[in-house]
Design an enzyme around this catalytic site. Structure first.
Site, PDB file in Angstrom:
ATOM      1  N   PRO A  85      42.539  44.563  32.353  1.00  0.00           N
ATOM      2  CA  PRO A  85      41.310  44.281  31.757  1.00  0.00           C
ATOM      3  C   PRO A  85      40.094  45.087  32.442  1.00  0.00           C
ATOM      4  CG  PRO A  85      42.008  42.426  32.539  1.00  0.00           C
ATOM      5  CD  PRO A  85      43.380  43.383  32.897  1.00  0.00           C
ATOM      6  N   ASN A  86      39.173  45.541  31.540  1.00  0.00           N
ATOM      7  CA  ASN A  86      37.753  45.787  32.059  1.00  0.00           C
ATOM      8  C   ASN A  86      37.870  47.499  32.707  1.00  0.00           C
ATOM      9  OD1 ASN A  86      36.168  43.849  30.941  1.00  0.00           O
ATOM     10  ND2 ASN A  86      37.020  42.896  32.549  1.00  0.00           N
TER      11      ASN A  86
ATOM     12  N   ARG B 148      30.984  50.264  34.991  1.00  0.00           N
ATOM     13  CA  ARG B 148      31.165  48.893  35.541  1.00  0.00           C
ATOM     14  C   ARG B 148      31.059  49.053  37.080  1.00  0.00           C
ATOM     15  NH1 ARG B 148      36.942  46.410  36.105  1.00  0.00           N
ATOM     16  NH2 ARG B 148      36.207  44.333  37.035  1.00  0.00           N
TER      17      ARG B 148
ATOM     18  N   TYR C 164      33.351  50.373  42.136  1.00  0.00           N
ATOM     19  CA  TYR C 164      34.478  51.097  41.434  1.00  0.00           C
ATOM     20  C   TYR C 164      34.304  52.494  41.469  1.00  0.00           C
ATOM     21  CZ  TYR C 164      35.950  46.515  40.232  1.00  0.00           C
ATOM     22  OH  TYR C 164      36.408  44.885  40.411  1.00  0.00           O
TER      23      TYR C 164
ATOM     24  N   ASN D 209      47.662  48.621  37.794  1.00  0.00           N
ATOM     25  CA  ASN D 209      46.464  47.891  38.278  1.00  0.00           C
ATOM     26  C   ASN D 209      46.201  46.791  37.202  1.00  0.00           C
ATOM     27  OD1 ASN D 209      44.032  47.043  38.885  1.00  0.00           O
ATOM     28  ND2 ASN D 209      43.082  48.929  39.197  1.00  0.00           N
TER      29      ASN D 209
ATOM     30  N   ALA E 209      41.773  41.841  36.903  1.00  0.00           N
ATOM     31  CA  ALA E 209      41.547  40.391  37.257  1.00  0.00           C
ATOM     32  C   ALA E 209      42.899  39.477  37.043  1.00  0.00           C
ATOM     33  CB  ALA E 209      40.558  39.847  36.168  1.00  0.00           C
TER      34      ALA E 209
ATOM     35  N   ASP F 256      56.105  37.467  36.062  1.00  0.00           N
ATOM     36  CA  ASP F 256      57.404  37.258  35.464  1.00  0.00           C
ATOM     37  C   ASP F 256      58.024  38.345  34.545  1.00  0.00           C
ATOM     38  OD1 ASP F 256      57.207  34.792  36.539  1.00  0.00           O
ATOM     39  OD2 ASP F 256      56.818  33.549  34.712  1.00  0.00           O
TER      40      ASP F 256
ATOM     41  N   ARG G 260      36.664  41.622  49.477  1.00  0.00           N
ATOM     42  CA  ARG G 260      35.833  41.127  48.337  1.00  0.00           C
ATOM     43  C   ARG G 260      35.806  39.520  48.658  1.00  0.00           C
ATOM     44  NH1 ARG G 260      36.646  44.378  43.213  1.00  0.00           N
ATOM     45  NH2 ARG G 260      34.610  43.236  42.758  1.00  0.00           N
TER      46      ARG G 260
ATOM     47  N   ARG H 232      39.657  36.843  45.378  1.00  0.00           N
ATOM     48  CA  ARG H 232      40.559  38.264  45.062  1.00  0.00           C
ATOM     49  C   ARG H 232      41.489  38.480  46.151  1.00  0.00           C
ATOM     50  NH1 ARG H 232      37.546  40.927  40.835  1.00  0.00           N
ATOM     51  NH2 ARG H 232      35.235  40.165  40.777  1.00  0.00           N
TER      52      ARG H 232
END
Ligand code: DQA
Length: 141
Positions: free
Chosen positions: A9-10, A17, A22, A71, A74, A84, A104, A108
């Site tokens: 996500p993101n 961002r 990043y 990756n 979050a 799982d 960080r 995280r």
């Protein structure tokens, strides 16, 4: 060798961002690098980006790959469901992060995914993906 690369996500927002964390590359720039590197090394690759946890779990469960680079963004820090799924399909997988998650915030520092994968590469920006692909190349997978 069919490689799948999943961006969580993101990561579709890369470029704008938090560029100080990043980098300035967009997801298209990163995908171009991945595609190019795979082509040079005769690796078949599919690349997907999902914002929802369920979509990631479903993709993994379809088992359309031999090797996974993920990756989880979050979801790294929250998702037992993705852990799982990786364990369920039992295919070799590497977790990657653009940033060094251990430099960080404390939250995280824990990855729920790490125990389910071969290893983790964190902190090398877009080259985290290239380093993971190098593992495939070096081990002739
Ligand atoms: C990330 C690190 C995660 O903590 C964060 O939530 C992300 C990106 C990385 O690539 O550095 O979205 O996975």
């Amino acid at each position: 060798m069919n490689l799948a690369v999943i961006h969580g996500p993101n990561l579709n927002l890369l470029g704008k961002r938090e560029p100080e964390i990043y980098g300035k590359d967009t997801i298209d720039d990163i995908n171009f690098l991945i595609n190019d590197y795979c082509k040079e090394n005769n690796i078949e690759v599919i690349i997907e980006q999902f914002n929802s946890e369920g979509d990631i779990v479903s993709f993994i469960g379809k088992e359309q790959y031999d090797f996974l680079i993920i990756n989880p963004a979050a979801y790294t820090h929250t998702s037992l469901a993705i852990k799982d799924a990786i364990l369920a399909v039992n295919k070799p997988s590497i977790e990657v992060h653009l940033s060094n998650i251990y430099k960080r915030e404390q939250i995280r520092h824990e990855s729920l995914i790490a125990p389910a994968v071969l290893g983790q590469i964190s902190g090398f920006g877009k080259y985290s993906y290239v380093l993971a692909i190098n593992y495939l190349i070096l081990t002739n997978q």
